[in-house]
Design an enzyme around this catalytic site. Structure first.
Site, short mmCIF file in Angstrom:
data_model
loop_
_atom_site.label_atom_id
_atom_site.label_comp_id
_atom_site.label_asym_id
_atom_site.label_seq_id
_atom_site.Cartn_x
_atom_site.Cartn_y
_atom_site.Cartn_z
N SER A 158 -17.87 5.59 3.36
CA SER A 158 -19.09 4.75 3.48
C SER A 158 -19.70 4.92 4.87
O SER A 158 -20.77 4.40 5.14
CB SER A 158 -18.73 3.28 3.25
OG SER A 158 -17.69 2.90 4.16
N HIS A 202 -6.68 8.31 11.71
CA HIS A 202 -6.21 6.92 11.69
C HIS A 202 -4.72 6.79 11.38
O HIS A 202 -4.29 5.73 10.93
CB HIS A 202 -7.03 6.11 10.67
CG HIS A 202 -8.48 6.01 11.05
ND1 HIS A 202 -9.47 5.72 10.14
CD2 HIS A 202 -9.10 6.19 12.23
CE1 HIS A 202 -10.65 5.71 10.77
NE2 HIS A 202 -10.46 6.01 12.03
N ARG A 228 0.84 -1.22 0.00
CA ARG A 228 0.00 0.00 0.00
C ARG A 228 0.86 1.26 0.00
O ARG A 228 0.53 2.25 -0.65
CB ARG A 228 -0.95 -0.02 1.20
CG ARG A 228 -2.06 -1.05 1.05
CD ARG A 228 -2.90 -1.14 2.30
NE ARG A 228 -3.53 0.14 2.62
CZ ARG A 228 -4.08 0.40 3.80
NH1 ARG A 228 -4.06 -0.51 4.76
NH2 ARG A 228 -4.65 1.57 4.04
#
Ligand code: BV8
Length: 249
Positions: free
Chosen positions: A194, A124, A75
């Protein structure tokens, strides 16, 4: 090339032009147009068979530190190749128009800062930072050996990405700053998320409850005409530049 446009409700543009304190919460959807897959997109290629919620946990790291380290290395590579897209750039420009502005992000890719946003609250963490799994302190340099994950130069413990895993507390100061902004803003934008992961998912409701105008920007959001809840259902890279043009051009 014709500019892709999006119809912004005129009263929303006026509200933004006169807003005193704007808070923004972003999720993976804001980086989708930079080529970074969202959590809901199937993880591509090698990682297709893993569920991020399974890998982004301290338990997964303890059970299989190499697998989790390699997932983040993959990532980090994606993020290193990604550039801010028009959504990130519009959010950096918005900060220059609004007297008080808080950009809260769930993303760990640092693209808001790369686009020029200054006051960014990273709920985060950030994938570019690495910390010791044992001492919980950021580590900037370590010996590259054959060890995967690499070892902490202070205590020899395994290194891990400086991100918040499921089941871990969010950074106290970041969460308090985000909640304070949600409680005191007059406009709250929820963009590209979301809205599943707590406690970030509660922020738009905190804003709505105290009377802020809440705007959801998401291709899947249900369009709604206001006056306190707007749904702009399009990609952030199109909607946000159109919103700034409608408010200030
Ligand atoms: C904690 C970092 C407590 C790591 C991440 C209450 C109820 C239920 C569960 C819980 C609860 N409270 C806590 C929990 C547990 C858990 C949780 O919420 N679970 C969920 C699954 C129900 N929460 C936690 O564990 C949190 N910790 O609460 O600790 C505690 C207290 C005391 C002591 C100890 C502990 C920690 C949560 C943080 C986890 N870390 N990321 C990493 O990145 O690897 S979460 C990660 O997933 C992201 O950061 C993000 O938050 C989430 C993904 O969500 P989105 O960003 O929204 O992305 P997604 O793919 O889902 O959606 C993308 C959207 O974009 C879509 O809607 C799509 O339509 C849209 N889109 C697509 N393209 C575009 C677009 N929009 C605009 N433009 C486009 N072009």
């Amino acid at each position: 090339m014709s500019e892709t446009t999006f119809d912004i409700p005129p009263n929303l543009a006026k509200k933004l032009r006169t807003a005193r304190h704007v808070a923004v919460l972003t999720g993976a959807g804001v980086s989708a147009e930079s080529g970074i897959p969202t959590f809901r997109d199937a993880q591509t290629g090698l990682w297709a068979k893993y569920d991020p919620q399974e890998l982004a946990t301290p338990q997964a790291f303890q059970q299989n530190p190499r697998l989790v380290w390699d997932w983040y290395a993959w990532r980090r590579e994606l993020v290193a190749r990604a550039a801010p897209n028009p959504a990130h750039i519009a959010l950096a420009e918005l900060e220059r128009h609004v007297p008080q502005y808080t950009l809260i992000t769930q993303n760990v890719d640092g693209l808001h800062q790369q686009a020029g946003s200054r006051n960014v609250v990273e709920l985060h963490g950030n994938i570019a930072r690495t910390k010791c799994f044992v001492e919980d302190v950021v580590v900037e340099h370590w010996d590259e050996t054959s060890d995967i994950p690499p070892r902490c130069p202070h205590c020899g413990g395994p290194l891990r990405p400086d991100v918040v895993w499921f089941g871990e507390r969010l950074p106290e100061a970041a969460l308090l700053a985000a909640q304070d902004a949600a409680r005191h803003c007059d406009m709250f934008f929820s963009i590209g998320t979301s809205g599943v992961v707590e406690p970030a998912a509660s922020l738009p409701f905190m804003a709505l409850k105290q009377g802020a105008t809440v705007v959801i920007v998401n291709p899947e959001s249900k369009p709604s005409p206001g006056p306190t809840l707007y749904g702009l259902n399009g990609p952030a890279g199109t909607v946000l530049p159109a919103l700034l043009r409608a408010a200030w051009q």
